[in-house]
Structures are given as C-alpha cells and as structure tokens.
Design a protein around this motif. Structure first.
Motif, PDB file in Angstrom:
ATOM      1  N   THR A 138     -10.557  -0.044   7.059  1.00  0.00           N
ATOM      2  CA  THR A 138      -9.655   0.923   7.818  1.00  0.00           C
ATOM      3  C   THR A 138      -8.219   0.255   8.095  1.00  0.00           C
ATOM      4  OG1 THR A 138      -9.511   2.726   9.826  1.00  0.00           O
ATOM      5  CG2 THR A 138     -10.238   0.243  10.327  1.00  0.00           C
ATOM      6  N   MET A 139      -8.089  -1.007   8.429  1.00  0.00           N
ATOM      7  CA  MET A 139      -6.885  -1.674   8.291  1.00  0.00           C
ATOM      8  C   MET A 139      -6.120  -1.373   7.024  1.00  0.00           C
ATOM      9  SD  MET A 139      -7.333  -4.872  10.870  1.00  0.00           S
ATOM     10  CE  MET A 139      -8.758  -5.613   9.955  1.00  0.00           C
ATOM     11  N   THR A 140      -6.748  -1.692   5.953  1.00  0.00           N
ATOM     12  CA  THR A 140      -6.193  -1.672   4.603  1.00  0.00           C
ATOM     13  C   THR A 140      -5.705  -0.388   4.398  1.00  0.00           C
ATOM     14  OG1 THR A 140      -7.843  -3.436   3.600  1.00  0.00           O
ATOM     15  CG2 THR A 140      -6.672  -1.728   2.095  1.00  0.00           C
ATOM     16  N   PHE A 141      -6.805   0.612   4.741  1.00  0.00           N
ATOM     17  CA  PHE A 141      -5.959   2.043   4.635  1.00  0.00           C
ATOM     18  C   PHE A 141      -4.922   2.372   5.448  1.00  0.00           C
ATOM     19  CE2 PHE A 141      -6.393   6.403   6.482  1.00  0.00           C
ATOM     20  CZ  PHE A 141      -6.538   7.298   5.375  1.00  0.00           C
ATOM     21  N   ALA A 142      -4.698   2.030   6.665  1.00  0.00           N
ATOM     22  CA  ALA A 142      -3.715   2.330   7.565  1.00  0.00           C
ATOM     23  C   ALA A 142      -2.611   1.425   7.411  1.00  0.00           C
ATOM     24  CB  ALA A 142      -4.133   1.959   8.995  1.00  0.00           C
ATOM     25  N   SER A 143      -2.730   0.448   6.596  1.00  0.00           N
ATOM     26  CA  SER A 143      -1.413  -0.379   6.040  1.00  0.00           C
ATOM     27  C   SER A 143      -0.645   0.386   4.889  1.00  0.00           C
ATOM     28  CB  SER A 143      -1.671  -1.772   5.735  1.00  0.00           C
ATOM     29  OG  SER A 143      -2.438  -1.789   4.413  1.00  0.00           O
ATOM     30  N   ILE A 144      -1.211   0.973   4.277  1.00  0.00           N
ATOM     31  CA  ILE A 144      -0.491   1.570   2.999  1.00  0.00           C
ATOM     32  C   ILE A 144       0.825   2.450   3.237  1.00  0.00           C
ATOM     33  CG2 ILE A 144      -0.694   3.026   0.951  1.00  0.00           C
ATOM     34  CD1 ILE A 144      -3.682   2.253   0.565  1.00  0.00           C
ATOM     35  N   PRO A 145       0.565   3.829   4.328  1.00  0.00           N
ATOM     36  CA  PRO A 145       1.772   4.257   4.642  1.00  0.00           C
ATOM     37  C   PRO A 145       3.002   3.100   5.244  1.00  0.00           C
ATOM     38  CG  PRO A 145       0.221   4.715   6.184  1.00  0.00           C
ATOM     39  CD  PRO A 145      -0.510   4.012   5.096  1.00  0.00           C
ATOM     40  N   VAL A 146       2.603   2.367   5.769  1.00  0.00           N
ATOM     41  CA  VAL A 146       3.545   1.350   6.168  1.00  0.00           C
ATOM     42  C   VAL A 146       4.298   0.433   5.247  1.00  0.00           C
ATOM     43  CG1 VAL A 146       4.215  -0.712   7.718  1.00  0.00           C
ATOM     44  CG2 VAL A 146       2.649   1.252   8.505  1.00  0.00           C
ATOM     45  N   LEU A 147       3.423   0.073   4.209  1.00  0.00           N
ATOM     46  CA  LEU A 147       4.085  -0.947   2.913  1.00  0.00           C
ATOM     47  C   LEU A 147       4.709   0.266   2.037  1.00  0.00           C
ATOM     48  CD1 LEU A 147       0.664  -2.996   2.689  1.00  0.00           C
ATOM     49  CD2 LEU A 147       2.881  -3.763   3.492  1.00  0.00           C
ATOM     50  N   GLN A 148       4.448   1.234   1.800  1.00  0.00           N
ATOM     51  CA  GLN A 148       4.823   2.416   0.786  1.00  0.00           C
ATOM     52  C   GLN A 148       6.270   2.278   1.382  1.00  0.00           C
ATOM     53  OE1 GLN A 148       2.691   5.912   1.539  1.00  0.00           O
ATOM     54  NE2 GLN A 148       1.568   5.455  -0.544  1.00  0.00           N
ATOM     55  N   ARG A 149       6.881   2.137   2.389  1.00  0.00           N
ATOM     56  CA  ARG A 149       8.480   2.157   2.698  1.00  0.00           C
ATOM     57  C   ARG A 149       9.094   0.749   2.503  1.00  0.00           C
ATOM     58  NH1 ARG A 149       6.214   4.697   7.469  1.00  0.00           N
ATOM     59  NH2 ARG A 149       7.060   6.930   7.635  1.00  0.00           N
ATOM     60  N   GLU A 150       8.452  -0.200   1.915  1.00  0.00           N
ATOM     61  CA  GLU A 150       8.810  -1.548   1.592  1.00  0.00           C
ATOM     62  C   GLU A 150       8.816  -1.367   0.128  1.00  0.00           C
ATOM     63  OE1 GLU A 150      10.440  -3.106   3.748  1.00  0.00           O
ATOM     64  OE2 GLU A 150       9.530  -1.467   5.244  1.00  0.00           O
ATOM     65  N   ALA A 151       9.650  -0.801  -0.774  1.00  0.00           N
ATOM     66  CA  ALA A 151       9.349  -0.387  -2.190  1.00  0.00           C
ATOM     67  C   ALA A 151       9.117  -1.523  -2.956  1.00  0.00           C
ATOM     68  CB  ALA A 151      10.710   0.266  -2.768  1.00  0.00           C
ATOM     69  N   ALA A 152       9.949  -2.529  -2.951  1.00  0.00           N
ATOM     70  CA  ALA A 152       9.876  -3.944  -3.877  1.00  0.00           C
ATOM     71  C   ALA A 152       8.330  -4.465  -3.530  1.00  0.00           C
ATOM     72  CB  ALA A 152      11.025  -4.908  -3.555  1.00  0.00           C
ATOM     73  N   LEU A 153       8.052  -4.846  -2.233  1.00  0.00           N
ATOM     74  CA  LEU A 153       6.899  -5.324  -2.045  1.00  0.00           C
ATOM     75  C   LEU A 153       5.846  -4.357  -2.403  1.00  0.00           C
ATOM     76  CD1 LEU A 153       5.273  -7.343  -0.663  1.00  0.00           C
ATOM     77  CD2 LEU A 153       5.513  -6.315   1.659  1.00  0.00           C
ATOM     78  N   PHE A 154       5.689  -3.142  -2.075  1.00  0.00           N
ATOM     79  CA  PHE A 154       4.530  -2.427  -2.430  1.00  0.00           C
ATOM     80  C   PHE A 154       4.346  -2.169  -3.856  1.00  0.00           C
ATOM     81  CE2 PHE A 154       2.668   1.754  -2.986  1.00  0.00           C
ATOM     82  CZ  PHE A 154       1.400   1.630  -2.162  1.00  0.00           C
ATOM     83  N   GLU A 155       5.487  -2.406  -4.729  1.00  0.00           N
ATOM     84  CA  GLU A 155       5.246  -2.281  -6.089  1.00  0.00           C
ATOM     85  C   GLU A 155       4.301  -3.344  -6.428  1.00  0.00           C
ATOM     86  OE1 GLU A 155       5.510  -1.047  -9.806  1.00  0.00           O
ATOM     87  OE2 GLU A 155       6.447  -0.189  -8.161  1.00  0.00           O
ATOM     88  N   THR A 156       4.417  -4.501  -5.998  1.00  0.00           N
ATOM     89  CA  THR A 156       3.640  -5.752  -6.595  1.00  0.00           C
ATOM     90  C   THR A 156       2.233  -5.707  -5.752  1.00  0.00           C
ATOM     91  OG1 THR A 156       4.192  -6.928  -4.379  1.00  0.00           O
ATOM     92  CG2 THR A 156       5.602  -7.435  -6.191  1.00  0.00           C
ATOM     93  N   LEU A 157       1.970  -4.760  -4.816  1.00  0.00           N
ATOM     94  CA  LEU A 157       0.762  -4.552  -4.384  1.00  0.00           C
ATOM     95  C   LEU A 157      -0.155  -3.421  -4.596  1.00  0.00           C
ATOM     96  CD1 LEU A 157       1.734  -5.458  -0.647  1.00  0.00           C
ATOM     97  CD2 LEU A 157       0.875  -7.228  -2.340  1.00  0.00           C
ATOM     98  N   ARG A 158       0.685  -2.308  -4.884  1.00  0.00           N
ATOM     99  CA  ARG A 158      -0.160  -0.852  -5.071  1.00  0.00           C
ATOM    100  C   ARG A 158      -1.344  -1.085  -6.277  1.00  0.00           C
ATOM    101  NH1 ARG A 158       3.609   1.023  -8.206  1.00  0.00           N
ATOM    102  NH2 ARG A 158       4.764   2.583  -6.756  1.00  0.00           N
ATOM    103  N   ASP A 159      -1.257  -1.327  -7.221  1.00  0.00           N
ATOM    104  CA  ASP A 159      -2.584  -1.655  -7.837  1.00  0.00           C
ATOM    105  C   ASP A 159      -3.880  -2.237  -7.100  1.00  0.00           C
ATOM    106  OD1 ASP A 159      -1.045  -0.113  -9.686  1.00  0.00           O
ATOM    107  OD2 ASP A 159      -0.968  -2.046 -11.278  1.00  0.00           O
ATOM    108  N   LYS A 160      -3.520  -3.280  -6.397  1.00  0.00           N
ATOM    109  CA  LYS A 160      -4.657  -3.985  -6.096  1.00  0.00           C
ATOM    110  C   LYS A 160      -5.052  -3.188  -4.663  1.00  0.00           C
ATOM    111  CE  LYS A 160      -3.569  -8.315  -8.202  1.00  0.00           C
ATOM    112  NZ  LYS A 160      -2.842  -9.674  -8.037  1.00  0.00           N
ATOM    113  N   LEU A 161      -4.396  -2.448  -4.019  1.00  0.00           N
ATOM    114  CA  LEU A 161      -4.608  -1.783  -2.934  1.00  0.00           C
ATOM    115  C   LEU A 161      -5.371  -0.565  -3.280  1.00  0.00           C
ATOM    116  CD1 LEU A 161      -1.379  -1.859  -0.898  1.00  0.00           C
ATOM    117  CD2 LEU A 161      -3.521  -2.861  -0.092  1.00  0.00           C
ATOM    118  N   TYR A 162      -4.951   0.010  -4.550  1.00  0.00           N
ATOM    119  CA  TYR A 162      -5.561   1.386  -4.863  1.00  0.00           C
ATOM    120  C   TYR A 162      -6.735   1.292  -5.436  1.00  0.00           C
ATOM    121  CZ  TYR A 162      -1.279   4.031  -3.431  1.00  0.00           C
ATOM    122  OH  TYR A 162      -0.376   4.711  -2.792  1.00  0.00           O
ATOM    123  N   THR A 163      -7.092   0.034  -6.409  1.00  0.00           N
ATOM    124  CA  THR A 163      -8.210  -0.039  -7.025  1.00  0.00           C
ATOM    125  C   THR A 163      -9.614   0.058  -6.107  1.00  0.00           C
ATOM    126  OG1 THR A 163      -9.455  -1.497  -8.618  1.00  0.00           O
ATOM    127  CG2 THR A 163      -8.438  -2.467  -6.774  1.00  0.00           C
TER     128      THR A 163
END
Length: 597
Positions: free
Chosen positions: A164-189
């Motif tokens: 649930t913490m991973t799920f809730a972090s996603i909309p927060v991290l999406q606002r950090e474009a550069a950081l989220f780009e490095t994390l997206r695939d590993k968050l979504y898999t």
C-alpha cells in the motif's frame, strides 16, 4: 488349565464375539480413543472470496469496473485455496528477523522473512494491486484495484503494508519527472523481486515511508531529523544528507522510503526520497536499531531507525514536505478502510461457516434465532463497510480526472467531498467498528476462536492497527473538521445531494438535521463533538449507498443505525428488531452453496 476360564462350555462366547469384546475393551483403554471427534466445523477452504460476495460484485458494477470481474473471480478462487490460506498462518507464525551485521562484521541491516511472506507479496503484485490505476489507467481502475486489495486483505494483513505504501507513493513520485523515469518500470512491473540488493540489479521495487519520531507521534511538525545539502545545490531535486531518527519506520526492507526532515535553510519540513542502497552499491546510512514487537501485523517488519548522514533527494518544494507526503497518506488511509472492511468480511464468513456446521442444544447454531440476529447484524455492518470503500475508490478516480478548482461540476465537487471529508471519517469509523466486530465474530466460535490454531485470534489482533496507523481516531476526526472548513463548497455540494436523495425518507432527513445541528455549534463544541460528527457522516453515507441495493438491507441498517428512537451505535451486535428477515440477510452475505462456487 486356565484358572479363570469358564467351567461350562455352553457359557463360552464364540470366537467372533470374543474378538469383538476384546477389541472393545482394548479401545476403551487405548490412549487417544476416549471419544469420537464430532460436531466440529471443518476448516473453511476451497471457496471463492469474490463470487460469494454479492455486495462487492454489485458495487463493482456501479463503479464501472465490470471489465475486471473475471480477474477478481480468478483471484478470489485462488485466495480460497487451502494451500494459499496456509501461507497467512505461516507468515504470521514465523515473524521477520533482523540481522544487523554480516559474519564479517559489516553493517547490513538485513530482514529475513519466511518464504510464505514473499509468496504473499508475489500474489499481490501479480494482480497489479500495487499500481493498477497508474500503470493501466482506464475507467473503473481504482475500484478494480480496491476490490482486489479487499480480497487479499481477507487472507493476510501484514503483506499489505509495503504494497500500500508503494501504491500511495506513485502519484507523489510522478511529479518528479527525472526521478520517476528511473523508477517507473520497477514500480509498475507485476513481478515480486525478494532480493536485498542494489536497485540497479533488481527487477522490481517497493517503497516505504518514515514520518513518526519519538517526541511527536502524530504531530509530525515536531520532527527534528535534519537534512543539509550534500553539495552546492539545494532545493527540489538536490541531494541531501539526513541525520536523525524515526520511531516507526515501516517495512525497512523496502528499496527506498519517503522521509520527512527539516532543512537548515527552511524552518518547515521537506520530503526526501531515501534509497536503501547508494548508486555505488553500498548500503545507505539508515541503521535499523530494532524491529517492533507488535500485538498484531506480525508478518510485517516495523522498525526503529537512525540516519547517519543518509543520502536522500528532495521531492516536492522545500518546506512543503507535509502536504507532499499527506497526498501519500490519503491513499494509505483509504487502504486502511479497505483493510478493516476486509477483516470484517473475513470474520463474518468464518462465523457463518462455523454456525452452519456447529450444533448446540439439538440444532445448528445458524438455525437458532438469537444467533441469526447476531450474524445478520454483522452482515449489515460488513456490507455497509464494503459499499463505502468502493464509493470512496470511485471518488478517488473522479478526483484525479476533475477540472481545476472553480471549474468543477457539482458531481466533481461531490467526489472531492467524498475523498477529502468522507475518507478520514470512514478511516475513523470503519476501523473503530472492526474491533467490536472481530470480537463478536470470535465469540461465535466460542473457545475455538480464542486459540491461535484458527484464524479468528489473528483477525482480532489485526483489528486495532488500522485505527492507529496513518492517523489515530482523534487525528482523523479533527481532519474531518478541517476538511469541512477548507472544502466548504464540496461539503455543501455533498450535503445538498444527500438532502435531495433523502427527501422521501423521514429517518434520513432527521439524521441530516442532527448532523447540521452538530456542524452549526460553536467552534469549541464542534471540536469536542468531532467523533460524533465523523460517525454521523459515515452512517448517513452508508445508508445512502445501501439504498442502491436490496431494500431490506437498507431498511434494517437505517432503522438500527440512524433512527434516533432505536439507534444506539454503541450497542452490541445482535439487537436487530424481529421484523427483519435475519436468515435472508445471512444468505445474502454468504449463500448456502458457498463451498462449491
């Protein structure tokens, strides 16, 4: 000659009779054969958690998520398997263990889990419950995800925390474009990677959060952890070094945490993304001091940590850490409501199953009028919690699609009120009711419910946690008051809609009048009555939602929860008026053919 043999041949039994008599005598005195095991309910297994839940299926359709029905049916059948249910027991019997150092003396802070824990997380990720509305957005995706989460929460609660913490972090991290780009695939898999290795070598990741400090508890603004720039740059996106502690640091094995700390340049708190490993592969300076010994939630690791110049990246604007991480908390609070509703459902199903297979005083418990009253009352409470969290899920989706403030339609305003006002109220009320609910369901089992071999004791130990974490009851109720003031236009839109819907119902109209009287009291009076206000908001919301289903369910709920002449929300379960069809309410909650679905 045998001195004790009969002297008259005619009196001797034949060989068969003699053997039977000998066997009977032997059985009578043989250890372990003092009685036959009868009148014990068989373990509840091999049933479908989704297809047997009419209220959930109807709510799914109302939320526009029918497209996910087949996946939920498959998931519900899997969770009902005896082998899968055994995972929950194993994960809770074998609690995580902390290993602070390697055999060579290196600081590793590794958490060792039983394989059942990772099997549970693999099930969760395989269903996309950590990211579905973000990774595969479509109408109804939030409700679909919440329904799946609800099913898994009936199996085991501890494994939900990192998810649930991973799920809730996603909309927060999406606002950090550069950081989220490095994390997206590993968050979504949808793959779970249990390895404790640097993120660069992992196929998936989990994210935790760290807010609470010793001196503050829920008052996070009193946090004292400090963050200073690691280089010449400062502010959003810059690297910082954190020094301080966290008293509750959830799931320390996560690959990164969102952490609040106070910068030297700004008096307010800022939010930081703190990875478990640094880019060079070394462990970040987040030292786990110990794991918490908790009442429940034993499968999950909760810890105390200290930061010794731990590296982190600021996310969000400097000094705006609380609003940044509160967005994450809004999602985790919704999951607290779902988790508590799931404990209700799990305990209810176990209670009904037991009552159908256990007899007392000459007939099955489920056929006895007073037991039917108890079970029917529990069924009402469970269905009301289910329709509520599903409506909240839909509101979260509506809010994400809404226009800018000032340009919203009445429907969008109502959705904002559901999300911002009703969610904390629901987090207070549903989580609070779960304590009494699981205790009552345990009592249906009698002494068997109080021992650890069955699931009821675990449900009971899990029940308090959602009331405490992510904001205790008082914090939630005060948040409801703040939201009513800050979102006055949204509150007005919701209450007007409820007035229109209740125009034909005297009890609901009177309940709305009582709520208005509480809200119109003096400021000091409102704060003192905050729990009553939150409770009334939730009960009205549940009543409105139940009216979309069978009339007998809504009528029984309203008569016993909102009629001022009959309702007493502190009453024990099992006090429904005799005029309601208790057996029909139980049958709706769990159809008689549940074991073959």
């Amino acid at each position: 000659m045998n001195p004790i043999a009969p002297t008259h041949p005619a009196s001797a039994p034949d060989a068969t009779e003699a053997t039977d008599a000998t066997d009977a005598a032997s059985r009578q005195h043989r250890p372990g054969t003092t009685h036959e095991v009868t009148n014990q309910a068989p373990p509840l297994a091999d049933y479908n958690l989704f297809s047997t839940d009419a209220a959930l299926g109807e709510a799914l359709a109302r939320a526009g998520a029918q497209w996910h029905r087949d996946a939920l049916a498959r998931h519900g059948a899997k969770l009902g398997e005896a082998e899968v249910q055994a995972l929950a027991d194993l994960a809770n019997r074998h609690a995580p263990e902390l290993h602070t150092h390697s055999a060579r003396g290196e600081r590793i802070d590794a958490i060792e889990f039983h394989p059942a824990w990772h099997a549970l997380l693999a099930l969760l990720r395989a269903e996309g419950l950590h990211a579905l509305p973000f990774s595969e957005p479509r109408p109804g995706a939030m409700a679909a995800r919440c329904a799946g989460y609800f099913l898994h929460a009936q199996l085991e609660s501890g494994s939900l925390c990192p998810l649930t913490m991973t799920f809730a972090s996603i909309p927060v991290l999406q606002r950090e474009a550069a950081l989220f780009e490095t994390l997206r695939d590993k968050l979504y898999t949808r793959e779970h990677d249990p390895r404790d290795v640097p993120l660069a070598h992992k196929r998936s990741m989990m994210i935790g959060m760290g807010m609470t400090e010793k001196q503050g508890g829920s008052d996070v603004r009193s946090n004292r952890t400090e963050a200073r720039p690691a280089g010449a740059q400062s502010g959003r996106g810059a690297r910082y070094l954190l020094t301080g502690h966290k008293w509750f640091f959830s799931a320390p094995q996560c690959d990164a945490h969102l952490v609040l700390a106070r910068t030297t340049e700004h008096d307010g708190l800022s939010c930081f993304f703190v990875p478990r490993f640094l880019p060079d592969g070394t462990k970040n300076a987040v030292n786990v001091q110990r794991l918490k010994e908790k009442l429940g939630n034993r499968s999950n690791a909760s810890s105390e940590v200290e930061f010794f110049d731990a590296e982190g990246v600021m996310i969000g604007d400097e000094g705006r850490g609380v609003p940044t991480i509160i967005e994450m908390a809004n999602f985790t609070r919704l999951d607290c409501v779902i988790g508590s509703a799931a404990l209700m459902r799990a305990a209810l199903v176990q209670a009904i199953h037991h009552a159908r297979h256990r007899s007392a005083f000459g007939r099955p418990l489920a056929q006895q009028p007073l037991m039917q009253n108890v079970l029917a009352d529990l069924a009402l409470e469970s269905e009301a919690a289910t329709v509520l969290f599903m409506r909240l899920a839909h509101a979260f989706e509506q809010s994400a699609q809404a226009a800018q403030p000032g340009e919203e339609s009445a429907e969008a305003l109502e959705a904002r009120a559901w999300r911002r006002i009703v969610t904390p109220a629901a987090k207070f009320w549903v989580c609070k009711r779960t304590l009494a609910f699981t205790g009552e369901a345990m009592e249906v089992w009698g002494g068997n419910g109080y021992v650890e071999e069955g699931p009821m004791a675990r449900f009971y130990r899990e029940a308090p946690v959602n009331s405490i974490w992510e904001g205790s009851g008082n914090v939630m109720c005060l948040d409801v008051l703040r939201a009513l003031e800050r979102e006055a236009d949204a509150a007005q839109a919701l209450f007007l809609a409820w007035r229109r819907e209740a125009a034909d119902h005297l009890v609901l109209t009177a309940a709305l009048d009582r709520l208005a009287a509480l809200l119109n009291g003096a400021p000091g009076s409102r704060e003192a009555s905050a729990r009553r206000i939150a409770q009334q908001i939730v009960l009205i919301a549940q009543a409105m939602l139940l009216r979309a289903g069978p009339p007998e369910v809504a009528d029984a709920f309203i008569a016993t929860r909102l009629d001022e002449h009959a309702a007493d929300c502190d009453r024990v379960f099992g006090t429904l008026p005799a005029r309601f069809d208790h057996a029909a309410l139980i049958e709706r909650a769990l159809p008689a053919d549940y074991l073959v679905r």
